[in-house]
Design a protein around this motif. Structure first.
Motif: not given
Length: 464
Positions: A154-172
């Protein structure tokens, strides 16, 4: 390639080689700019990764036709009645496989980029809608701590990959509306919004227009420009090209001022008065006189002149041209071989055979003629520098030491009633040929002949 070869030749001429790039030491106060691929195996104190929001290349799996070395080809079906497209099962399988391979390769590339920094890593991304992007990270965030394949796809770019893995609601952890932190590592997300400038357009004061009366000099200049008439406008409207066939009547009798006046329709070009019929209207079984004339000229052009040709020579040549598809059987039957043989039995024909090495057949010629001379009956004012290109093809030219002989043969039907008319009609054409060939060869014309094949008669226009 041409420029590269020139570059190498210059390097050889200067006896120099390509200089080696200056090596940059790790202690130098410099910034290195390189691709992610080029950074493999290197480490730097600080790394800045730009354009994290650049979209992945999806051409490999989003086309109407996809390829795979193992699965083959997947195509898209089109229902022409419903105007709908359908992906086949093969297309879906290959497309999904290519998408997984592309995303996996992009993740490996991201790993290389993120592991180059020793002390600090700065990443720059971009989004038009911050809330939508963050919500997307929350929706696809992994629940088990492992980013499975479905989430990665579902990731369309590197920004999505980093955001999914480190800045989701559980980690943010939200500090402010412009600053977010990761609960488990030293990662900060700073949102930088562009400054909104004031609408300067609303503050611009447009001064009122003050009417200004134009000066007399301005009025005079404008009037001169608007009323200007080009002296040689007729030269602009006049054709720059004329064929000999169109103006042959103009030179039939230089003393006749009324000659060819009827041809000068628009006073700027001589016309034949009618256009040739379109090809689809002329494709009939009946052979026209013009076609027979063209075929006869072609035979006369190709016949060998090392000896006096006879009827059998012409018949053999015509049969050969039919075999080579240069003539049709219908045209071949219409060519009068007897009249062609009579031509070379005449005095003019014997002169041609005698000087066959000096004969040029179907000789193209062109000449620039003054417009004032060509359109001498016109009331228009032509510049003395205006020239018209006149072009034609001479049936035969004999170039002798003391001068030039030209001849032109005609296939017209000749009677006692139209003989003088035809001679007058074609003499202008031959006169113009004589003037052109004299300029081209820089020799005088000592003989001008019209030869009517139907009656086997030559007209010496030089004497006439």
């Amino acid at each position: 390639m041409h420029q590269f070869i020139n570059f190498i030749q210059r390097m050889q001429d200067l006896d120099k080689d390509l200089s080696q790039p200056n090596s940059i030491e790790a202690t130098d106060d410099t910034v290195k700019v390189m691709t992610v691929h080029a950074s493999k195996g290197l480490e730097f104190p600080i790394v800045i990764y730009l354009d994290m929001a650049k979209q992945f290349n999806k051409l490999d799996f989003q086309g109407q036709t996809v390829f795979d070395t193992d699965q083959g080809i997947g195509i898209t079906l089109i229902n022409s009645q419903n105007r709908l497209k359908y992906s086949t099962i093969q297309h879906s399988v290959i497309s999904n496989r290519r998408k997984v391979a592309t995303t996996s390769e992009e993740m490996r590339l991201l790993y290389v980029a993120l592991t180059r920094a020793k002390q600090k890593l700065i990443m720059f991304g971009f989004t038009k809608k911050v809330e939508d992007t963050i919500n997307t990270w929350d929706e696809v965030s992994p629940k088990t701590g492992v980013i499975n394949e479905a989430i990665r796809l579902k990731a369309n770019n590197f920004q999505d990959l980093v955001g999914i893995s480190t800045l989701s609601d559980e980690d943010r952890e939200t500090v402010s509306d412009k600053l977010y932190l990761n609960k488990h590592c030293n990662l900060r997300l700073n949102l930088v919004y562009p400054e909104v400038k004031d609408d300067l357009a609303s503050k611009i004061i447009i001064p009122k227009k003050i009417p200004v009366e134009p000066s007399d000099l301005f009025k005079k200049t404008v009037k001169q420009l608007l009323d200007f008439n080009y002296r040689y406008q007729e030269s602009v409207d006049t054709t720059a090209y004329q064929s000999v066939s169109e103006i042959k009547g103009l030179f039939a009798d230089p003393d006749d001022e009324n000659m060819a006046e009827d041809l000068l329709e628009d006073k700027s070009r001589y016309n034949l008065g009618s256009f040739a019929k379109p090809q689809f209207l002329t494709k009939t079984k009946k052979v026209t006189a013009a076609e027979v004339g063209s075929a006869t000229h072609l035979v006369l052009q190709k016949i060998k002149l090392d000896k006096t040709p006879e009827i059998a020579d012409f018949q053999d040549l015509i049969q050969q041209m039919v075999n080579e598809k240069l003539l049709t059987d219908e045209l071949a039957e219409k060519i009068d071989c007897q009249s062609l043989a009579n031509f070379y039995q005449s005095n003019l024909g014997q002169v041609i055979i005698e000087h066959h090495n000096d004969v040029s057949r179907e000789f193209p010629c062109s000449i620039l003629m003054p417009a004032q001379k060509l359109f001498k009956n016109s009331s228009k004012d032509y510049s003395i520098n205006d020239k018209i290109l006149v072009h034609g093809i001479i049936d035969g030219v004999i170039e002798l030491d003391h001068g030039i002989i030209i001849f032109d043969y005609k296939t017209d039907h000749v009677t006692d009633q139209n003989f003088e008319e035809l001679v007058s009609k074609y003499s202008g054409q031959v006169n113009l040929y004589a003037e052109a060939i004299s300029v081209i060869k820089n020799k005088p014309v000592v003989g001008k002949y019209l030869y009517f094949l139907k009656i086997s008669k030559a007209i010496d226009l030089q004497e006439k």
